[in-house]
Design an enzyme around this catalytic site. Structure first.
Site, PDB file in Angstrom:
ATOM      1  N   GLU A 171       3.363  -7.225  -6.041  1.00 20.97           N
ATOM      2  CA  GLU A 171       3.248  -5.995  -5.252  1.00 20.97           C
ATOM      3  C   GLU A 171       3.763  -6.347  -3.870  1.00 20.97           C
ATOM      4  O   GLU A 171       3.106  -7.059  -3.109  1.00 20.97           O
ATOM      5  CB  GLU A 171       1.791  -5.524  -5.221  1.00 20.97           C
ATOM      6  CG  GLU A 171       1.637  -4.036  -4.945  1.00 20.97           C
ATOM      7  CD  GLU A 171       1.733  -3.686  -3.472  1.00 20.97           C
ATOM      8  OE1 GLU A 171       2.837  -3.253  -3.054  1.00 20.97           O
ATOM      9  OE2 GLU A 171       0.751  -3.840  -2.757  1.00 20.97           O
ATOM     10  N   ASN A 224      -3.488  -8.021   5.593  1.00 20.97           N
ATOM     11  CA  ASN A 224      -3.618  -6.703   6.217  1.00 20.97           C
ATOM     12  C   ASN A 224      -4.774  -5.867   5.651  1.00 20.97           C
ATOM     13  O   ASN A 224      -5.483  -5.181   6.374  1.00 20.97           O
ATOM     14  CB  ASN A 224      -2.296  -5.932   6.144  1.00 20.97           C
ATOM     15  CG  ASN A 224      -1.799  -5.745   4.732  1.00 20.97           C
ATOM     16  OD1 ASN A 224      -2.142  -6.501   3.817  1.00 20.97           O
ATOM     17  ND2 ASN A 224      -0.966  -4.736   4.519  1.00 20.97           N
ATOM     18  N   CYS A 236       1.882  -1.739   3.690  1.00 23.22           N
ATOM     19  CA  CYS A 236       3.119  -1.743   2.899  1.00 23.22           C
ATOM     20  C   CYS A 236       3.598  -0.337   2.570  1.00 23.22           C
ATOM     21  O   CYS A 236       4.780  -0.121   2.343  1.00 23.22           O
ATOM     22  CB  CYS A 236       2.941  -2.557   1.619  1.00 23.22           C
ATOM     23  SG  CYS A 236       1.642  -1.953   0.515  1.00 23.22           S
TER      24      CYS A 236
END
Length: 487
Positions: A254, A156, A288
């Site tokens: 993460e 992304n 995210c």
């Protein structure tokens, strides 16, 4: 000549010390907007990983022994190469990621900043002296490189989220093996290899291996890789964490988020809606930190929902390569199906779709869903699409309980005119990052970034936190005369 559309230097290859044929074959580089083939990338396999790791282990020793200023100079030069080619990087972001061009330029810009920020780590103090209870002893604690760092990056924000690990790991004396996602093998892989190669990075220090899950698994399992830095889904992160734990291998995770945007009755409503639109619909919600749960006080909920729905209906969805649009395509058909299934499930359970809720191909409309309840799947899941679910609360305590009911704990935003109230709420949220009178998609390269709970392993990227992340501690004690013991 650097590269042409007809024959790019990376065409059908991987970067492992230099450009080489991939043992895993090749794959098409595809535009998610229309399915056009943009080129061919090499696809790494387990053997490529083994070869890369063997070379990295050898090269890392000399790389770590170099003066820090020389390592820093190479990373700085690579950053400057990126700056020179930022429009090319932005073009590939549009074509591979389905990003609008401003997102592509922003990502190139913040990656440039991240690289220069990482360069500054090289000259910071590298240890501390501690007192000793033993007469004449000196205790020194210093930070030393981990060795070979494996970086598994997502699609992304493939440039920035790769470089957030690659740059500080290199500056601090590690060799790096980077796995680029096959969906973004150029912007997140080949172009990164090019700028470091052009900057003169020594052979073997950096390897860029586009590949699938088997390549990531091979990196995790390879004993020659001393640390894994993974950015991606919580489901995959759990598996990586388990494997690294069994191997006693350092891991930084993460992961995903189901982030809240809390709006109190005293908020600047127009400002809160503006932040909400950006924080939900930016890059089609494929972030995210995107606002995935809008918790709005009952007194203003209807007005907030109407304003946000109006804003959503004004956003243009289309091909960012050919049209002036606000939202491009979702990354693949599977993600379209998943997002739409969540919206339909919420509607069947009694929620109301006020805007959007429809798509054509991979182009999903900006969507606002009202009357979402905590037991609905759309409330509990990370959507990763342009959907704003609105849930009503009646008290601050209820809002905090709803916010903390998720296993995720990445980012949050709070809208209120009372900074005191905002700070009190922030202190009670189980999230790694909280933004008051802003939206949750925020990042500054010098500020530690990371989540809590299912959003990460407690590691942090950015600023001096990167030193802790990509080095390990070593204690050295020194005495003038050999110590004498009873036996």
């Amino acid at each position: 000549m650097h590269e042409t559309k007809e024959q790019p230097i990376w065409g059908g290859k991987i970067f492992s010390s230099t450009w080489v044929e991939a043992r895993g074959g090749v794959a098409n580089v595809v535009d998610p907007s229309n399915g056009d083939i943009l080129g061919i990338t090499g696809v790494a396999n387990r053997e490529d990983v083994d070869v890369a790791v063997s070379a990295a282990k050898i090269a890392q020793k000399e790389w770590a022994a170099m003066p820090f200023s020389e390592r820093a100079a190479i990373v700085r030069k690579a950053a400057d190469k990126l700056k020179e080619r930022e429009h090319e990087f932005a073009d590939w972001n549009v074509r591979e990621c389905g990003a609008i061009r401003p997102k592509g330029l922003w990502e190139a810009g913040i990656t440039y900043e991240q690289m220069h920020q990482a360069v500054g780590l090289a000259s910071l103090p590298n240890g501390a002296l501690f007192p000793s209870a033993v007469s004449g002893r000196m205790n020194l604690c210093q930070r030393v490189p981990i060795g070979v760092v494996g970086v598994i990056a997502p699609w992304n924000f493939p440039l920035f989220l790769a470089m957030r690990s690659v740059a500080p790991a290199l500056v601090l004396g590690n060799a790096v093996v980077l796995k680029a996602d096959l969906q973004t093998a150029v912007i997140g892989g080949a172009l990164i290899a090019e700028i470091f190669s052009d900057a003169g990075i020594p052979e073997g220090v950096l390897h860029v291996l586009p590949g699938g899950a088997d390549v990531g698994e091979s990196m995790v399992e390879n004993p020659g890789i001393n640390m894994i830095s993974f950015t991606g889904s919580t489901q995959v992160g759990r598996s990586i964490g388990e494997k690294c734990g069994r191997m006693l291998k350092k891991v930084s995770l993460e992961l995903g988020g189901n982030n809240v945007n809390i709006v109190l009755p005293d908020a600047d409503l127009d400002g809160a809606v503006g932040c909400a639109a950006w924080g939900t619909f930016f890059h089609q919600g494929q972030v995210c930190m995107a606002a995935g749960r809008h918790l709005v006080h009952r007194d203003i909920a209807q007005e907030y929902a109407a304003k946000l729905a109006k804003r959503a209906q004004s956003l243009v969805v289309g091909d960012p390569n050919t049209d002036q649009v606000h939202l491009g395509p979702l990354i693949n058909d599977k993600q379209v199906d998943r997002v739409h299934a969540l919206v339909e499930s919420a509607e069947r359970a009694g929620a109301k779709v006020l805007a959007g809720g429809a798509y054509e191909g991979r182009y999903y409309q900006a969507t606002v869903v009202m009357d979402v309840k905590p037991d609905m799947e759309i409330f509990q899941s990370e959507i990763f699409g342009p959907v704003a679910p609105i849930t009503i609360f009646d008290s601050i305590d209820e809002a905090i309980e709803l916010a903390n009911s998720s296993e995720y704990g990445l980012a949050a935003s709070i809208h209120t005119k009372s900074l005191t109230t905002g700070m009190k709420i922030a202190n009670r949220l189980k999230t790694g990052m909280v933004h008051i009178n802003d939206q949750p998609i925020n990042c500054e390269p010098h500020v530690p970034f990371g989540g809590m709970g299912a959003s990460g392993s407690g590691g942090r990227f950015g600023g001096t936190a990167s030193i802790e992340e990509f080095t390990q501690s070593q204690w050295i004690s020194v005495v003038d005369k050999t110590a004498v013991y009873p036996f």
